[in-house]
Design a protein around this motif. Structure first.
Motif, PDB file in Angstrom:
ATOM      1  N   ASN A   1       1.028  -1.165   0.151  1.00 41.97           N
ATOM      2  CA  ASN A   1       0.160  -0.026   0.029  1.00 41.97           C
ATOM      3  C   ASN A   1       0.951   1.135  -0.033  1.00 41.97           C
ATOM      4  O   ASN A   1       1.773   1.286   0.749  1.00 41.97           O
ATOM      5  CB  ASN A   1      -1.037   0.105   1.139  1.00 41.97           C
ATOM      6  CG  ASN A   1      -0.205  -0.165   2.622  1.00 41.97           C
ATOM      7  OD1 ASN A   1       0.666  -1.001   2.427  1.00 41.97           O
ATOM      8  ND2 ASN A   1      -0.559   0.589   3.453  1.00 41.97           N
ATOM      9  N   SER A   2       0.635   2.122  -0.895  1.00 41.24           N
ATOM     10  CA  SER A   2       1.554   3.118  -1.092  1.00 41.24           C
ATOM     11  C   SER A   2       0.680   4.495  -1.908  1.00 41.24           C
ATOM     12  O   SER A   2      -0.049   4.103  -2.690  1.00 41.24           O
ATOM     13  CB  SER A   2       2.747   2.925  -1.592  1.00 41.24           C
ATOM     14  OG  SER A   2       3.632   4.050  -1.969  1.00 41.24           O
ATOM     15  N   SER A   3       1.039   5.744  -1.652  1.00 46.26           N
ATOM     16  CA  SER A   3       0.725   6.752  -2.578  1.00 46.26           C
ATOM     17  C   SER A   3       1.585   6.975  -3.532  1.00 46.26           C
ATOM     18  O   SER A   3       1.488   7.631  -4.506  1.00 46.26           O
ATOM     19  CB  SER A   3       0.663   7.945  -1.508  1.00 46.26           C
ATOM     20  OG  SER A   3       1.874   8.309  -1.298  1.00 46.26           O
ATOM     21  N   GLY A   4       2.569   6.126  -3.856  1.00 43.14           N
ATOM     22  CA  GLY A   4       3.405   6.263  -5.104  1.00 43.14           C
ATOM     23  C   GLY A   4       4.819   5.624  -5.013  1.00 43.14           C
ATOM     24  O   GLY A   4       4.896   4.439  -5.905  1.00 43.14           O
ATOM     25  N   ASN A   5       5.820   5.805  -4.587  1.00 38.71           N
ATOM     26  CA  ASN A   5       7.200   5.559  -4.747  1.00 38.71           C
ATOM     27  C   ASN A   5       7.244   3.971  -4.487  1.00 38.71           C
ATOM     28  O   ASN A   5       7.969   3.035  -4.795  1.00 38.71           O
ATOM     29  CB  ASN A   5       8.076   6.447  -4.340  1.00 38.71           C
ATOM     30  CG  ASN A   5       8.607   7.631  -5.134  1.00 38.71           C
ATOM     31  OD1 ASN A   5       8.259   7.591  -6.573  1.00 38.71           O
ATOM     32  ND2 ASN A   5       8.959   8.706  -4.696  1.00 38.71           N
ATOM     33  N   HIS A   6       6.797   3.855  -3.306  1.00 38.51           N
ATOM     34  CA  HIS A   6       6.792   2.349  -2.705  1.00 38.51           C
ATOM     35  C   HIS A   6       5.941   1.250  -3.460  1.00 38.51           C
ATOM     36  O   HIS A   6       6.596   0.348  -3.827  1.00 38.51           O
ATOM     37  CB  HIS A   6       6.197   2.317  -1.311  1.00 38.51           C
ATOM     38  CG  HIS A   6       6.364   0.914  -0.602  1.00 38.51           C
ATOM     39  ND1 HIS A   6       7.539   0.286  -0.334  1.00 38.51           N
ATOM     40  CD2 HIS A   6       5.307   0.089  -0.307  1.00 38.51           C
ATOM     41  CE1 HIS A   6       7.369  -0.760   0.068  1.00 38.51           C
ATOM     42  NE2 HIS A   6       6.048  -0.965   0.255  1.00 38.51           N
ATOM     43  N   SER A   7       4.932   1.807  -3.969  1.00 34.56           N
ATOM     44  CA  SER A   7       4.260   1.015  -4.935  1.00 34.56           C
ATOM     45  C   SER A   7       4.884   0.793  -6.220  1.00 34.56           C
ATOM     46  O   SER A   7       4.817  -0.428  -6.729  1.00 34.56           O
ATOM     47  CB  SER A   7       2.708   1.799  -5.164  1.00 34.56           C
ATOM     48  OG  SER A   7       3.134   3.045  -6.309  1.00 34.56           O
ATOM     49  N   GLN A   8       5.502   1.657  -6.734  1.00 35.38           N
ATOM     50  CA  GLN A   8       6.516   1.290  -8.114  1.00 35.38           C
ATOM     51  C   GLN A   8       7.549   0.426  -7.644  1.00 35.38           C
ATOM     52  O   GLN A   8       7.843  -0.507  -8.255  1.00 35.38           O
ATOM     53  CB  GLN A   8       6.958   2.482  -8.459  1.00 35.38           C
ATOM     54  CG  GLN A   8       6.021   3.526  -9.084  1.00 35.38           C
ATOM     55  CD  GLN A   8       6.775   4.805  -9.691  1.00 35.38           C
ATOM     56  OE1 GLN A   8       7.234   4.752 -10.719  1.00 35.38           O
ATOM     57  NE2 GLN A   8       6.502   5.874  -8.636  1.00 35.38           N
ATOM     58  N   ALA A   9       8.057   0.557  -6.290  1.00 35.93           N
ATOM     59  CA  ALA A   9       9.121  -0.372  -6.032  1.00 35.93           C
ATOM     60  C   ALA A   9       8.993  -1.504  -5.671  1.00 35.93           C
ATOM     61  O   ALA A   9       9.742  -2.527  -6.225  1.00 35.93           O
ATOM     62  CB  ALA A   9       9.906   0.477  -4.698  1.00 35.93           C
ATOM     63  N   VAL A  10       7.752  -1.926  -5.185  1.00 37.18           N
ATOM     64  CA  VAL A  10       7.326  -3.251  -4.957  1.00 37.18           C
ATOM     65  C   VAL A  10       7.040  -3.982  -6.229  1.00 37.18           C
ATOM     66  O   VAL A  10       7.410  -5.179  -6.643  1.00 37.18           O
ATOM     67  CB  VAL A  10       6.109  -3.326  -3.847  1.00 37.18           C
ATOM     68  CG1 VAL A  10       5.600  -4.613  -3.866  1.00 37.18           C
ATOM     69  CG2 VAL A  10       6.749  -2.907  -2.514  1.00 37.18           C
TER      70      VAL A  10
ATOM     71  N   ALA B   1       3.995  17.581  -1.142  1.00 42.91           N
ATOM     72  CA  ALA B   1       4.996  16.613  -0.778  1.00 42.91           C
ATOM     73  C   ALA B   1       4.470  15.394  -0.776  1.00 42.91           C
ATOM     74  O   ALA B   1       4.177  14.757   0.196  1.00 42.91           O
ATOM     75  CB  ALA B   1       5.819  16.949   0.320  1.00 42.91           C
ATOM     76  N   ASP B   2       4.010  14.623  -1.911  1.00 50.01           N
ATOM     77  CA  ASP B   2       3.230  13.309  -1.865  1.00 50.01           C
ATOM     78  C   ASP B   2       3.962  12.456  -1.370  1.00 50.01           C
ATOM     79  O   ASP B   2       3.342  11.340  -0.829  1.00 50.01           O
ATOM     80  CB  ASP B   2       2.646  13.292  -3.276  1.00 50.01           C
ATOM     81  CG  ASP B   2       3.470  12.856  -4.201  1.00 50.01           C
ATOM     82  OD1 ASP B   2       4.673  13.752  -4.384  1.00 50.01           O
ATOM     83  OD2 ASP B   2       3.431  11.750  -4.846  1.00 50.01           O
ATOM     84  N   GLY B   3       5.190  12.221  -1.325  1.00 48.04           N
ATOM     85  CA  GLY B   3       5.788  11.116  -0.744  1.00 48.04           C
ATOM     86  C   GLY B   3       5.803  11.054   0.824  1.00 48.04           C
ATOM     87  O   GLY B   3       6.611  10.543   1.497  1.00 48.04           O
ATOM     88  N   ALA B   4       5.536  12.292   1.392  1.00 48.81           N
ATOM     89  CA  ALA B   4       5.245  12.380   2.912  1.00 48.81           C
ATOM     90  C   ALA B   4       3.957  12.483   3.340  1.00 48.81           C
ATOM     91  O   ALA B   4       3.598  13.147   4.432  1.00 48.81           O
ATOM     92  CB  ALA B   4       6.214  13.614   3.175  1.00 48.81           C
ATOM     93  N   MET B   5       3.112  12.048   2.680  1.00 48.47           N
ATOM     94  CA  MET B   5       1.709  12.012   3.153  1.00 48.47           C
ATOM     95  C   MET B   5       1.101  10.914   3.927  1.00 48.47           C
ATOM     96  O   MET B   5      -0.074  10.745   4.012  1.00 48.47           O
ATOM     97  CB  MET B   5       0.766  12.070   1.727  1.00 48.47           C
ATOM     98  CG  MET B   5       0.893  13.280   0.828  1.00 48.47           C
ATOM     99  SD  MET B   5       0.121  13.343  -0.788  1.00 48.47           S
ATOM    100  CE  MET B   5      -1.605  13.136  -0.285  1.00 48.47           C
TER     101      MET B   5
ATOM    102  N   GLY C   1      12.643  11.511  -7.768  1.00 45.52           N
ATOM    103  CA  GLY C   1      12.400  12.458  -8.617  1.00 45.52           C
ATOM    104  C   GLY C   1      11.245  12.102  -9.497  1.00 45.52           C
ATOM    105  O   GLY C   1      11.061  12.601 -10.764  1.00 45.52           O
ATOM    106  N   ASN C   2      10.135  11.503  -9.177  1.00 44.37           N
ATOM    107  CA  ASN C   2       8.858  11.189  -9.890  1.00 44.37           C
ATOM    108  C   ASN C   2       7.856  12.293  -9.535  1.00 44.37           C
ATOM    109  O   ASN C   2       7.275  12.225  -8.487  1.00 44.37           O
ATOM    110  CB  ASN C   2       8.476   9.949  -9.359  1.00 44.37           C
ATOM    111  CG  ASN C   2       9.523   8.653  -9.877  1.00 44.37           C
ATOM    112  OD1 ASN C   2       9.893   8.481 -10.819  1.00 44.37           O
ATOM    113  ND2 ASN C   2       9.460   7.927  -8.856  1.00 44.37           N
ATOM    114  N   ILE C   3       7.729  13.406 -10.709  1.00 44.39           N
ATOM    115  CA  ILE C   3       7.058  14.277 -10.435  1.00 44.39           C
ATOM    116  C   ILE C   3       5.980  14.381 -11.673  1.00 44.39           C
ATOM    117  O   ILE C   3       6.558  14.485 -12.925  1.00 44.39           O
ATOM    118  CB  ILE C   3       7.560  15.655 -10.134  1.00 44.39           C
ATOM    119  CG1 ILE C   3       6.680  16.958 -10.002  1.00 44.39           C
ATOM    120  CG2 ILE C   3       8.918  15.691 -11.385  1.00 44.39           C
ATOM    121  CD1 ILE C   3       7.712  18.078  -9.477  1.00 44.39           C
ATOM    122  N   ASP C   4       4.683  14.508 -11.368  1.00 44.78           N
ATOM    123  CA  ASP C   4       3.937  14.401 -12.658  1.00 44.78           C
ATOM    124  C   ASP C   4       3.613  15.870 -13.014  1.00 44.78           C
ATOM    125  O   ASP C   4       3.881  16.947 -12.534  1.00 44.78           O
ATOM    126  CB  ASP C   4       2.418  13.516 -12.300  1.00 44.78           C
ATOM    127  CG  ASP C   4       1.723  14.497 -11.280  1.00 44.78           C
ATOM    128  OD1 ASP C   4       1.859  15.465 -10.870  1.00 44.78           O
ATOM    129  OD2 ASP C   4       0.938  13.688 -10.629  1.00 44.78           O
TER     130      ASP C   4
END
Length: 329
Positions: free
Chosen positions: A74-83, A228-232, A304-307
């Protein structure tokens, strides 16, 4: 955990991840009057440090004869891609639960790495669904931060940097759930015990700062409004909180400075920098203002993933006409 756990993690992920470069800007150092070094995890696999923790956890499971039939996260972004990416490296199906508010580029990238993506209306719904799914036989849940092998993997970024740089006076890293900071603290205490370690989080998502003040984990009631969506994250974890208590400080940064430093780091370093990464520089400057001699600082650029939508908000106003200036007293 200790430095040996980070060293083992480094060996596990070495065949799959990059040793990311350390960047600096002569112009920035001249303006600030200090030496600032950036560990560029924005150039890591999947564009963020999260690849390290996910990869280490999957490799550790296999190493210990526990290869799962399915991996979830479960993640808002970078962890989801990583897994999604890490599971793919070892041929394991992955399902990722994400809030609809997550960055569209991160949702698309997670799918592109081969995972099934389940979108939910809220972070609370995401957490509930992944918790229920994790009870199924053959399914292994890799949480974004509250897991020792995730922390060990994240800590390899600082481990690499401190092996390359000597004489660091302070390290700064963003705080979402606290995994990166926990690993950074372990690496620093072993390799640079004289250095101070600081966490940085958005003022609008300051659950870690609230938790440290109250000495108990505080949970945000709703998804915070921050670039800062990586810290939400709604709260830190029980494991990471014990490490966060050992920090030398936690800085809370407003949205305007987050925009300011996202623009400036992109301009000075010539790499994509997420707002979550950039906000650390505001904390660096606040700390430097109180120093009486030149300092050598390490900043972990987490991703560095910014939409397009986030980039548009960051550049609503041009801040590049306002030079960053901090000198020693």
């Amino acid at each position: 955990m200790d430095i040996q756990d980070l060293a083992l993690a480094k060996g596990r992920i070495a065949p799959y991840t990059h040793i990311t470069p350390i960047l600096s800007s002569q112009l920035l150092n001249q303006w600030l009057g200090h030496e600032i070094y950036f560990k560029a995890e924005c150039l890591q696999k999947i564009g963020a440090f999260k690849a390290r923790g996910a990869c280490n956890t999957v490799a550790w499971l296999i190493e210990n004869g526990q290869k799962p039939q399915q991996i979830i996260a479960n993640s808002s972004g970078n962890h989801s891609q990583a897994v999604a990416w890490a599971a793919g490296q070892f041929g394991i199906p992955a399902t990722i639960y994400m809030p609809q508010s997550a960055s569209q580029i991160k949702i698309q990238a997670t799918r592109a790495y081969g995972a099934e993506v389940v979108l939910c209306e809220t972070r609370a719904e995401v957490d509930a669904l992944v918790n229920a799914k994790s009870q199924e036989n053959g399914t292994y849940w890799i949480p974004p931060y509250n897991h020792e092998q995730v922390i060990a993997g994240q800590g390899t970024a600082a481990l690499e940097a401190l092996a390359e740089l000597s004489g660091i006076n302070a390290l700064f890293a963003p705080c979402g759930g606290g995994g990166l900071l926990s690993g950074t603290l372990i690496a620093s205490r072993a390799l640079a015990p004289q250095a101070k370690v600081f966490g940085v989080e958005p003022l609008n998502a300051n659950d870690a700062a609230q938790s440290l003040i109250s000495q108990s984990i505080q949970r945000l009631s709703s998804t915070p409004d921050t670039l800062a969506d990586g810290a939400m994250t709604l709260s830190v974890g029980e494991i990471t909180f014990e490490y966060l208590k050992q920090l030398d400080g936690m800085y809370e940064i407003g949205e305007k400075p987050i925009k300011y430093w996202t623009q400036w780091l992109h301009h000075l370093l010539k790499v994509n920098v997420e707002p979550t990464s950039a906000m650390s520089m505001e904390a660096v400057c606040q700390w430097l203002q109180k120093q009486t001699r030149p300092q050598k600082v390490l900043v972990i650029l987490s991703g560095g993933n910014i939409d397009h939508q986030t980039r548009k908000k960051v550049w609503e106003k041009d801040y590049l006409s306002q030079l960053p200036l901090v000198q020693t007293q």
